[in-house]
Motif scaffolding. Sequence first.
Motif, short mmCIF file in Angstrom:
data_model
loop_
_atom_site.label_atom_id
_atom_site.label_comp_id
_atom_site.label_asym_id
_atom_site.label_seq_id
_atom_site.Cartn_x
_atom_site.Cartn_y
_atom_site.Cartn_z
N TYR A 308 0.84 -1.18 -0.13
CA TYR A 308 -0.14 0.36 0.50
C TYR A 308 1.21 1.06 -0.11
N GLY A 309 1.93 1.16 -0.66
CA GLY A 309 3.13 1.83 -0.79
C GLY A 309 3.92 2.48 0.18
N SER A 310 3.95 1.23 1.39
CA SER A 310 5.08 1.12 2.16
C SER A 310 5.73 0.34 2.11
N GLN A 311 7.21 0.65 2.79
CA GLN A 311 8.41 -0.89 2.68
C GLN A 311 8.02 -1.26 4.07
N GLY A 312 7.17 -0.86 5.17
CA GLY A 312 6.68 -1.90 6.27
C GLY A 312 7.74 -1.85 6.63
N TYR A 313 8.15 -2.36 7.89
CA TYR A 313 8.90 -2.70 9.11
C TYR A 313 10.50 -3.69 8.24
N THR A 331 -8.14 2.90 24.36
CA THR A 331 -9.23 2.49 23.53
C THR A 331 -9.29 2.74 21.89
N THR A 332 -7.76 2.40 21.53
CA THR A 332 -7.62 2.71 19.80
C THR A 332 -7.93 1.04 19.76
N SER A 333 -7.58 0.09 20.24
CA SER A 333 -7.89 -0.93 20.27
C SER A 333 -9.31 -1.12 19.44
N ALA A 334 -10.18 -0.53 20.65
CA ALA A 334 -12.14 -0.93 20.07
C ALA A 334 -12.14 -0.04 18.76
N SER A 335 -11.51 1.31 18.68
CA SER A 335 -11.39 1.74 17.44
C SER A 335 -11.07 1.17 16.03
N ALA A 336 -10.15 0.23 16.30
CA ALA A 336 -9.51 -0.73 15.23
C ALA A 336 -10.49 -1.77 14.36
N ARG A 337 -10.99 -2.12 16.03
CA ARG A 337 -12.29 -3.39 15.87
C ARG A 337 -13.23 -2.51 15.09
N MET A 338 -13.55 -1.21 15.62
CA MET A 338 -15.43 -0.75 14.97
C MET A 338 -14.42 -0.76 13.15
N LEU A 339 -13.49 -0.04 13.54
CA LEU A 339 -13.19 0.28 11.49
C LEU A 339 -13.31 -1.22 11.28
N TYR A 340 -12.20 -2.21 11.39
CA TYR A 340 -12.62 -3.51 10.79
C TYR A 340 -14.67 -4.08 10.18
N LEU A 445 -2.89 1.39 8.58
CA LEU A 445 -3.97 0.20 9.34
C LEU A 445 -5.21 0.43 8.57
N LEU A 446 -5.71 1.25 8.10
CA LEU A 446 -6.53 1.50 6.61
C LEU A 446 -7.01 0.32 5.81
N LEU A 447 -5.81 0.84 4.68
CA LEU A 447 -6.34 -0.05 3.70
C LEU A 447 -5.78 -1.69 4.01
N PRO A 448 -4.80 -2.80 4.50
CA PRO A 448 -5.22 -3.57 5.27
C PRO A 448 -7.07 -4.33 5.43
N MET A 449 -7.78 -3.49 6.04
CA MET A 449 -8.87 -3.96 6.70
C MET A 449 -10.02 -3.98 5.34
N GLY A 450 -9.71 -3.60 4.30
CA GLY A 450 -10.71 -2.70 3.22
C GLY A 450 -11.20 -2.30 2.89
N GLU A 453 -9.44 3.76 -0.88
CA GLU A 453 -8.81 4.57 -0.92
C GLU A 453 -8.78 5.70 -0.74
N ASN A 454 -9.37 6.03 -0.53
CA ASN A 454 -10.09 7.55 -0.74
C ASN A 454 -10.30 8.05 0.63
N VAL A 455 -10.95 7.16 1.56
CA VAL A 455 -11.65 7.26 2.76
C VAL A 455 -10.37 8.10 3.83
N SER A 456 -10.37 8.23 4.97
CA SER A 456 -9.24 9.14 6.12
C SER A 456 -10.10 8.76 6.75
N VAL A 457 -9.01 9.06 7.86
CA VAL A 457 -9.63 8.74 8.91
C VAL A 457 -8.32 9.22 10.88
N ILE A 458 -9.61 9.83 11.20
CA ILE A 458 -8.86 11.72 11.85
C ILE A 458 -9.18 11.01 13.13
N ALA A 459 -8.50 11.32 14.11
CA ALA A 459 -8.75 10.62 15.50
C ALA A 459 -7.66 11.21 16.41
N TRP A 460 -8.13 11.51 17.71
CA TRP A 460 -7.67 12.62 18.93
C TRP A 460 -8.48 11.85 20.10
#
Length: 500
Positions: A308-313, A331-340, A445-450, A453-460
């Motif tokens: 997805y344009g990244s070389q990973g780790y 609680t960002t783990s809960a955010s990840a579940r909801m985005l999935y 984080l977002l693209l492996p979920m499916g 590509e034009n969707v962005s997620v902002i968080a705080w």
Amino acid sequence: MSPSAAELLLQRLEREAAGPGDGLCSLEAAAALGLDHQTLVGAVKSLQALGEVIEAEARAATRWELSPEGAEVLRDGSPEVRLFRSLPAEGLPQSDAVKLPGGSVGFSKAMANKWLRLEKGAPGGPRVFRAVTEVQDGVQQSLQRVQRGEAESLPERDRADLKRRKLLLEVTLKSYWIRKGSAFSTAVARQETELTPEMIATGSWRQRPFKPYNFSALGLPPACGHLHPLLKVRSQLRQIFLEMGFTEMPTDNFVESSFWNFDALFQPQQHPARDQHDTFFLQDPAEAPELPAGYTAKVKKVHSQGGYGSQGYKYEWRLEEARRNLLRTHTTSASARMLYQLARQEKFSPVKYFSIDRVFRNESLDATHLAEFHQVEGVVADRGLTLGHLMGTLRQFFTKLGITQLRFKPAYNPYTEPSMEVFSYHKGLKKWVEVGNSGVFRPELLLPMGLPENVSVIAWGLSLERPTMIKYGINNIRELVGHRVNLQMVYDSPLCRLDT
């Protein structure tokens, strides 16, 4: 039948206070009547309840009294004088001198007064000798003057020194100045508080005095539950999110797998936050039973090979590490579940999520850190969101919190890019303080979920404890959460109203 304290007081007042301006001091009256002062005060209050029988003006005065230590010094002399007089002319080793009467307390004072001299080079070790032939016990003489009631004639410096040495106590005496009232009488007539059927039937109510109703009196507060200050602030924050159109995420799983807590957020398995010094790992159950297979394979690939344009780790990603159970660190783990779950829908629709719940970290406990705290998090997913949308949303959110002066500082987070720390100007501290963290979720984080590509997620996110401590003036977090919480503080804390 012997007269009551109230009757004795009225009789004394009848004899002594003849003129309209005359009166009695409750302390003097209690001594003259042979009563305890508190008993007389009770009689005064009972007479006040009968109406205008007497007038009582509260007064307060201070006087000086000897403490138990002061009474001992008055009897035996001050420690420094007792030590001086017990010391033989040939002197004593210092270790023996401090064991003499008054030695443990009076040695330093006697040395300061230059009554004693210390020879450190004496054979056998330091030795104490008398430096003068005779001394006067000024402390005992001052206490004798206090005992005779002459404390006010002592110099202020002497009184302060005696008070510092806990030999003298400043006692506040509360008393009443009692005068005759407009309805004064030596006969105590008990006023009725209830109109009974018998009074009405016999007509006796016509001759009986009744106590007037006090419609301004407060009733007993009803016994009820009380919300903890954290819950009050949480309720206000929740209301702000709801007003902004957010939906609350389910966050009822305190135990989370490392996959959802770290790997799904593109946080590498060798990251320091995944060390046991920062995270609580579970021993039973030690591993999560299952993970979403297809999604797990995509997460593994983006970590180890990139995409997805990244070389990973570029490291060997291990499933065993991802399955380890832990107490969630955010609680960002809960955010990840909801985005999935959002990505699995047939058609994407914009969403706004929030959560306020408990997280756990292996922190060193101090006045501002605990091993568990509450995280407040907001997440917005939509097409074409930018850093400007994030800054505008943050300004709206913090303005509703009553925080209007904001600054943003670039920062680093493993799962957001760009990332920003949020600062607010604290008028009390007169400096800028950090109030939250924010960013735009990375494509890894977002693209492996499916997600498209034009969707962005902002968080705080921010903690719940910090604004609560500021709101209620609490300086130590252990007085807000844990066994040291004062329950009276919970009962008395006012409603939380955030200024907007």
